[in-house]
Enzyme design. Structure first.
Site, short mmCIF file in Angstrom:
data_model
loop_
_atom_site.label_atom_id
_atom_site.label_comp_id
_atom_site.label_asym_id
_atom_site.label_seq_id
_atom_site.Cartn_x
_atom_site.Cartn_y
_atom_site.Cartn_z
N ASP A 162 41.66 -2.63 23.32
CA ASP A 162 42.25 -3.98 23.27
C ASP A 162 41.39 -4.99 24.02
O ASP A 162 41.15 -4.85 25.21
CB ASP A 162 43.66 -3.94 23.84
CG ASP A 162 44.60 -3.15 22.96
OD1 ASP A 162 45.20 -2.18 23.45
OD2 ASP A 162 44.70 -3.47 21.76
N ASP A 174 36.50 0.76 25.36
CA ASP A 174 37.89 0.31 25.50
C ASP A 174 38.31 -0.22 24.13
O ASP A 174 37.47 -0.45 23.25
CB ASP A 174 37.93 -0.80 26.56
CG ASP A 174 39.21 -1.59 26.53
OD1 ASP A 174 40.28 -0.97 26.66
OD2 ASP A 174 39.15 -2.82 26.36
C1 XBP Z 1 45.31 -2.93 26.85
C2 XBP Z 1 46.67 -2.67 27.36
C3 XBP Z 1 47.73 -2.23 26.39
C4 XBP Z 1 48.00 -3.35 25.37
C5 XBP Z 1 49.36 -3.16 24.71
O1 XBP Z 1 44.75 -1.65 26.60
O2 XBP Z 1 46.89 -2.76 28.55
O3 XBP Z 1 48.89 -2.00 27.15
O4 XBP Z 1 48.05 -4.59 26.05
O5 XBP Z 1 49.40 -1.91 24.06
P1 XBP Z 1 43.12 -1.41 26.69
P2 XBP Z 1 50.62 -0.89 24.35
O6 XBP Z 1 42.48 -2.74 27.05
O7 XBP Z 1 42.95 -0.36 27.76
O8 XBP Z 1 42.74 -0.96 25.31
O9 XBP Z 1 51.89 -1.69 24.19
O10 XBP Z 1 50.45 0.19 23.31
O11 XBP Z 1 50.38 -0.41 25.75
MG MG Z 2 40.94 -3.95 27.13
#
Ligand code: XBP
Ligand code: MG
Length: 232
Positions: A14, A12
């Site tokens: 973020d 993953d």
């Molecule tokens: C985390 C999310 C993303 C980010 C914001 O993604 O849910 O939406 O919070 O990025 P992951 P965007 O943990 O799956 O990497 O505004 O580009 O969605």
């Molecule tokens: Mg994440």
């Protein structure tokens, strides 16, 4: 680890590769300010809004909670607001303001040394992934064979779509992969795809319920220990 050892690690982004959500929150708030939208997402509110994955979906959830006429005026602005936010976030990431989490670089190197295939399965946009990888690994220097990101699938986490998409691109069975996630939505997504997943909770997700995770550990170094790899 008693299971058949995996052949691929699927990361993953973020909260897992890096603690990015404070930068996302700042970019959302700056996009609101620049667009003249009377909104500000505090840490507390953002922590609740993170239950909705995807920035556009998160904006829609927030705006739909407002009263008319604000709600009806703001909903059509989501695509432009999110594009502006993504530009602002990319600039901040490229300025080097968000390093990889503790142990991530070592885990990636150790996996490569052991012939593991590497991939990414994320809800964020491909542009945001590129910015983070360039800032931390250099331009065009990342080891990820497949990057499954954002709108490349119909349904975002906790749906399994993004993990099934990445498995398909890798031509691997679920049992051949191990996922690394930071949130309850991420663990549920990997589990729903039949993939074992280790959770390394991020700052916003410390209190999440990681039911279904193979293990919940502090950071990527602990994953190397779990895999029986000597930690440098
Ligand atoms: C985390 C999310 C993303 C980010 C914001 O993604 O849910 O939406 O919070 O990025 P992951 P965007 O943990 O799956 O990497 O505004 O580009 O969605
Ligand atoms: Mg994440």
């Amino acid at each position: 680890m008693t299971r058949q050892p995996p052949r691929a690690l699927i990361f993953d982004v973020d909260g897992t590769l890096a603690e990015t959500e404070e930068l996302h929150r700042a970019a959302f708030n700056q996009a609101f300010a620049e667009a003249g939208v009377d909104a500000f997402w505090s840490e507390d509110l953002y922590g609740r809004l993170l239950a909705v994955t995807g920035g556009k979906e998160r904006l829609a959830t927030y705006f739909s909670s407002l009263e008319p006429p604000d709600r009806d005026r703001l909903m059509p602005q989501i695509p432009e607001l999110h594009a502006r936010k993504t530009r602002l976030y990319g600039e901040a990431v490229r300025a080097g303001r968000v390093p990889f989490r503790e142990g991530i670089a070592e885990l990636i190197d150790a996996a490569i040394t052991r012939g593991f295939r590497l991939a990414i399965a994320t809800t964020t946009t491909a542009d945001n992934v590129a910015a983070l990888l360039e800032a931390n690994l250099g331009v065009g220097a990342h080891p990820f064979e497949v990057i499954g990101a954002g709108d490349c699938v119909a349904a975002k986490k906790p749906a399994p779509d993004i993990y099934l998409h990445v498995l398909g691109c890798l031509r691997l069975e679920p049992v051949e992969a191990l996922a690394v996630e930071d949130s309850d939505n991420g663990v549920r997504s990997a589990n729903a795809a039949g993939i074992a997943v280790v959770a390394t909770p991020s700052n916003y997700c410390r209190q999440h319920d990681f039911f279904g995770a193979l293990a919940v550990v502090r950071d990527a170094r602990a994953i190397m220990t779990l895999l029986g790899w000597n930690v440098p």
